[in-house]
Structure formats: C-alpha cells, structure tokens
Scaffold this motif. Structure first.
Motif, PDB file in Angstrom:
ATOM      1  N   ASP A 196      45.522  28.792  36.495  1.00  0.00           N
ATOM      2  CA  ASP A 196      44.785  29.211  35.295  1.00  0.00           C
ATOM      3  C   ASP A 196      43.754  28.190  34.837  1.00  0.00           C
ATOM      4  N   HIS A 236      40.210  29.252  34.230  1.00  0.00           N
ATOM      5  CA  HIS A 236      39.787  29.870  32.970  1.00  0.00           C
ATOM      6  C   HIS A 236      38.871  28.930  32.186  1.00  0.00           C
ATOM      7  N   SER A 295      41.410  39.116  34.101  1.00  0.00           N
ATOM      8  CA  SER A 295      41.271  37.885  34.884  1.00  0.00           C
ATOM      9  C   SER A 295      41.039  38.159  36.361  1.00  0.00           C
ATOM     10  N   ASP A 306      48.953  38.916  35.754  1.00  0.00           N
ATOM     11  CA  ASP A 306      47.628  39.000  35.141  1.00  0.00           C
ATOM     12  C   ASP A 306      47.022  40.392  35.317  1.00  0.00           C
TER      13      ASP A 306
END
Length: 101
Positions: free
Chosen positions: A41, A44, A57, A95
């Motif tokens: 992650d 991000h 995502s 996700d």
C-alpha cells in the motif's frame, strides 16, 4: 463504517485464518508475513489525494496493477515465495471488494 470494518477484518483477521488452515506448521510466521505484504500500500503515497474512499485501488496504483497481480500469481508457483504471494493476492482481492461497494 461497515465497509471499513469488513476491509480491515479482511486485511488482518482472514490472513490469520488462511495461515492457520494452509500453513499450520508455521502459521504465526505465515500470518505475520501476510500482514507485512500490506507494505504494498506504499504505492498509495504516489496518488493525489493519498486516500480517496471512492477510488478503486485495483489498476490505479502501480503495485495494484494487473501487471503486478500477474507477477504475484507467478510468485505463487515458487514455493519459497508462496506465503508472500498468498498475502499479496488476498490483499488485491480485499481491495477489489472495495471497488464493488
């Protein structure tokens, strides 16, 4: 609120269950490895805004792309990396369920 609860349960609790069932001889280590795969992650941080609850995502962030997911599938077939691959693939599945909300 329910979406957040489901999301984080899938990220933390379900990997423990997967580890217990599929890697019983070293399930705690497998669970911790799967939790560590959440470092994926970090991609991000490249997005603006960093967090958007309405953004899917999958195929938006580099480590959540279809190419990356294909790489995680390949890792699954290498026994030394199987636990990591399971963690990454389950992370992508978690996700993806956010995209369906």
């Amino acid at each position: 609120m329910l979406q957040t609860l489901v999301h984080y349960s899938l990220h933390f609790i379900v990997p423990g269950l997967i580890a217990r069932v599929f890697f019983p001889e070293y399930w705690v280590k497998a669970w911790l490895i799967m939790i560590a795969t959440m470092l994926v992650d970090l991609d991000h941080l490249l997005a603006s805004p960093i967090f958007d609850p309405n953004r899917c995502s999958i195929n938006f962030h580099p480590l959540h792309s279809f190419w990356a997911i294909a790489g995680y599938c390949i890792l699954f077939f290498i026994p030394k990396f199987r636990v990591i691959a399971v963690g990454l693939l389950f992370h992508m599945l978690t996700d993806f369920q956010d995209c369906l909300w």
